[in-house]
Design an enzyme around this catalytic site. Structure first.
Site, PDB file in Angstrom:
ATOM      1  N   LEU A  99     103.359  78.785  86.815  1.00 20.11           N
ATOM      2  CA  LEU A  99     102.055  78.791  87.483  1.00 20.11           C
ATOM      3  C   LEU A  99     101.331  80.118  87.237  1.00 20.11           C
ATOM      4  O   LEU A  99     101.945  81.105  86.829  1.00 20.11           O
ATOM      5  CB  LEU A  99     102.283  78.549  88.978  1.00 20.11           C
ATOM      6  N   PRO A 100     100.009  80.145  87.527  1.00 19.73           N
ATOM      7  CA  PRO A 100      99.235  81.348  87.191  1.00 19.73           C
ATOM      8  C   PRO A 100      99.669  82.621  87.921  1.00 19.73           C
ATOM      9  O   PRO A 100      99.797  83.668  87.305  1.00 19.73           O
ATOM     10  CB  PRO A 100      97.803  80.966  87.586  1.00 19.73           C
ATOM     11  N   LYS A 142      96.260  91.375  83.572  1.00 20.24           N
ATOM     12  CA  LYS A 142      96.974  90.845  84.748  1.00 20.24           C
ATOM     13  C   LYS A 142      98.322  91.559  84.917  1.00 20.24           C
ATOM     14  O   LYS A 142      98.674  92.010  85.997  1.00 20.24           O
ATOM     15  CB  LYS A 142      97.212  89.335  84.573  1.00 20.24           C
ATOM     16  N   THR A 151     104.686  84.623  85.678  1.00 18.20           N
ATOM     17  CA  THR A 151     104.670  86.083  85.842  1.00 18.20           C
ATOM     18  C   THR A 151     103.959  86.364  87.153  1.00 18.20           C
ATOM     19  O   THR A 151     102.762  86.075  87.286  1.00 18.20           O
ATOM     20  CB  THR A 151     103.885  86.752  84.695  1.00 18.20           C
ATOM     21  N   LYS A 156     109.957  92.426  83.379  1.00 14.09           N
ATOM     22  CA  LYS A 156     108.783  91.915  82.652  1.00 14.09           C
ATOM     23  C   LYS A 156     107.611  92.903  82.742  1.00 14.09           C
ATOM     24  O   LYS A 156     106.977  93.230  81.736  1.00 14.09           O
ATOM     25  CB  LYS A 156     108.399  90.553  83.248  1.00 14.09           C
TER      26      LYS A 156
HETATM   27  P1  NAD Z   1      97.702  78.183  82.421  1.00 15.49           P
HETATM   28  O1  NAD Z   1      96.583  78.571  83.309  1.00 15.49           O
HETATM   29  O2  NAD Z   1      97.432  77.629  81.069  1.00 15.49           O
HETATM   30  O3  NAD Z   1      98.677  77.147  83.186  1.00 15.49           O
HETATM   31  C1  NAD Z   1      98.931  77.157  84.552  1.00 15.49           C
HETATM   32  C2  NAD Z   1      98.915  75.718  85.036  1.00 15.49           C
HETATM   33  O4  NAD Z   1      99.277  75.685  86.420  1.00 15.49           O
HETATM   34  C3  NAD Z   1      97.544  75.039  84.921  1.00 15.49           C
HETATM   35  O5  NAD Z   1      97.652  73.879  84.130  1.00 15.49           O
HETATM   36  C4  NAD Z   1      97.157  74.740  86.377  1.00 15.49           C
HETATM   37  O6  NAD Z   1      96.430  73.531  86.520  1.00 15.49           O
HETATM   38  C5  NAD Z   1      98.531  74.639  87.019  1.00 15.49           C
HETATM   39  N1  NAD Z   1      98.517  74.836  88.474  1.00 15.49           N
HETATM   40  C6  NAD Z   1      97.927  75.813  89.192  1.00 15.49           C
HETATM   41  N2  NAD Z   1      98.183  75.662  90.499  1.00 15.49           N
HETATM   42  C7  NAD Z   1      98.950  74.555  90.607  1.00 15.49           C
HETATM   43  C8  NAD Z   1      99.548  73.880  91.707  1.00 15.49           C
HETATM   44  N3  NAD Z   1      99.390  74.284  92.962  1.00 15.49           N
HETATM   45  N4  NAD Z   1     100.286  72.780  91.438  1.00 15.49           N
HETATM   46  C9  NAD Z   1     100.452  72.336  90.176  1.00 15.49           C
HETATM   47  N5  NAD Z   1      99.910  72.937  89.098  1.00 15.49           N
HETATM   48  C10 NAD Z   1      99.174  74.032  89.306  1.00 15.49           C
HETATM   49  O7  NAD Z   1      98.614  79.507  82.318  1.00 15.49           O
HETATM   50  P2  NAD Z   1      99.725  79.830  81.195  1.00 15.49           P
HETATM   51  O8  NAD Z   1      99.115  80.568  80.063  1.00 15.49           O
HETATM   52  O9  NAD Z   1     100.531  78.598  80.953  1.00 15.49           O
HETATM   53  O10 NAD Z   1     100.619  80.895  82.006  1.00 15.49           O
HETATM   54  C11 NAD Z   1     101.526  80.502  83.031  1.00 15.49           C
HETATM   55  C12 NAD Z   1     102.288  81.742  83.482  1.00 15.49           C
HETATM   56  O11 NAD Z   1     102.981  82.290  82.359  1.00 15.49           O
HETATM   57  C13 NAD Z   1     101.374  82.856  84.034  1.00 15.49           C
HETATM   58  O12 NAD Z   1     102.018  83.431  85.142  1.00 15.49           O
HETATM   59  C14 NAD Z   1     101.264  83.824  82.859  1.00 15.49           C
HETATM   60  O13 NAD Z   1     101.023  85.144  83.286  1.00 15.49           O
HETATM   61  C15 NAD Z   1     102.629  83.673  82.214  1.00 15.49           C
HETATM   62  N6  NAD Z   1     102.679  84.005  80.769  1.00 15.49           N
HETATM   63  C16 NAD Z   1     101.702  83.538  79.926  1.00 15.49           C
HETATM   64  C17 NAD Z   1     101.781  83.863  78.568  1.00 15.49           C
HETATM   65  C18 NAD Z   1     100.732  83.357  77.603  1.00 15.49           C
HETATM   66  O14 NAD Z   1     100.720  83.830  76.463  1.00 15.49           O
HETATM   67  N7  NAD Z   1      99.888  82.411  77.977  1.00 15.49           N
HETATM   68  C19 NAD Z   1     102.843  84.643  78.083  1.00 15.49           C
HETATM   69  C20 NAD Z   1     103.824  85.072  78.971  1.00 15.49           C
HETATM   70  C21 NAD Z   1     103.739  84.740  80.325  1.00 15.49           C
END
Ligand code: NAD
Length: 302
Positions: free
Chosen positions: A65-66, A244, A94, A169
């Site tokens: 999740l975000p 972030k 994260t 991390k």
């Molecule tokens: P994203 O925004 O693409 O995905 C998050 C998903 O969570 C969305 O589809 C959203 O609809 C869903 N969501 C939010 N609240 C919800 C709820 N209450 N119930 C169900 N679903 C819900 O984000 P991402 O890029 O996939 O990143 C996810 C996590 O991974 C973050 O914490 C980010 O910091 C971490 N991260 C991302 C990357 C990257 O390169 N994108 C790399 C390392 C870590």
């Protein structure tokens, strides 16, 4: 093979859930976005009508999740009331260390096993199943989470108790943000001093200035291995996500009394880059601001 609830099927979670399906698991998928659920379904996951429905009868729950508030919401509102006691809960998002520790304590208090398992590696690594997981939790929690994490990653490392995965991390990403900025500065200055940038790379990548930011993720196009710099800083790890992580790092520094002037400087510079319209660029694109007081084309009229 396990029944796994997967909540949060965005850029990262989508690919991770697909890898669990490929490994033969029964994945019950839920996201607030219909598009994300439909994509997961297309990759072989089973659609759940809600997060609570996804976790009912599951043997493991994975969240991607975000931010901390979403994790707390899902854990308190859906997982705690609906999941079977004793199962393993794995949060790969994260989030801040404090929330990871609180969610971990609450989960264990309710009879669940919990690990925080944030990842290193971006969307491509999530799709390819080559993420690195930094895991915080008990030895038992780690051993139970490991077989699932191994199907989504190339390395699974036990960092310590609950919250230690998030701590590792953000320390790592604070270092990454600071070394990227320093690498960009060095290249910008090398150019001003009349050095050929390939020559500077050849020297510094074998000398004491070497870092991952230089040799694996060089911010200069045409120099070193292929990186987002060669694609106009598109794709890769977005500057907003680096910001972030730097904000989370500064929060943790304040809470723990750590002195982090370089991390603080990196946070300010990434904030400026994002404010100028660079948020969707790869984080190495900050070289254009450092070199040139860069302003994104769509912000130039502002
Ligand atoms: P994203 O925004 O693409 O995905 C998050 C998903 O969570 C969305 O589809 C959203 O609809 C869903 N969501 C939010 N609240 C919800 C709820 N209450 N119930 C169900 N679903 C819900 O984000 P991402 O890029 O996939 O990143 C996810 C996590 O991974 C973050 O914490 C980010 O910091 C971490 N991260 C991302 C990357 C990257 O390169 N994108 C790399 C390392 C870590």
């Amino acid at each position: 093979m396990a029944k796994v609830a997967f909540i949060g099927l965005g850029n990262m979670g989508g690919g991770m859930a697909a890898n669990l399906v490929k490994a033969g698991h029964d994945v019950r998928a839920f996201d607030l976005s219909e598009e994300a659920i439909a994509r997961a379904e297309g990759q072989g996951a089973h659609r759940a009508a809600s997060a609570a429905k996804a976790v009912e009868g599951a043997e493991a729950v994975i969240t991607m999740l975000p931010a901390g508030k979403h994790v707390r919401q899902v854990y308190e509102g859906d997982v705690a009331p609906s999941a079977a006691k004793g199962i393993i809960l794995i949060d790969c998002s994260t989030i801040d260390v404090a929330t990871a520790k609180t969610v971990g304590e609450q989960s264990r208090g309710l009879g669940f096993e919990f690990v925080d398992a944030p990842v290193s590696g971006g969307i491509a690594a999530a799709n390819a199943g080559t993420l690195t997981f930094m895991v915080g939790g008990s030895d038992e929690g780690f051993e139970r989470a490991k077989p699932l994490l191994e199907q989504m990653g190339k390395a699974v490392i036990h960092a310590g108790e609950a919250g230690a995965g998030q701590a590792a991390k953000i320390c790592n990403n604070m270092l990454l943000g600071a070394t990227m900025v320093a690498t960009c500065e060095a290249f910008a200055m090398a150019e001003k001093l009349g050095l050929n940038l390939q020559t500077f790379y050849d020297i510094s990548s074998k000398a004491s200035g070497q870092s991952w930011s230089m040799t694996s993720y060089c911010p200069v196009p045409g120099v070193g291995p292929e990186t987002p710099a060669d694609r106009g800083y598109e794709g890769g790890f977005a500057a907003t996500l680096m910001l972030k992580d730097l904000k989370l790092a500064m929060e943790a520094a304040k809470a723990s009394g750590a002195y982090t002037p370089m991390g603080g400087e990196a946070e300010e510079l990434y904030q400026r880059f994002v404010d100028r319209g660079g948020g969707n660029k790869d984080f190495s694109g900050i070289i254009q601001m450092i070199d040139d007081s860069w302003v994104a084309p769509d912000k130039k009229e502002d």
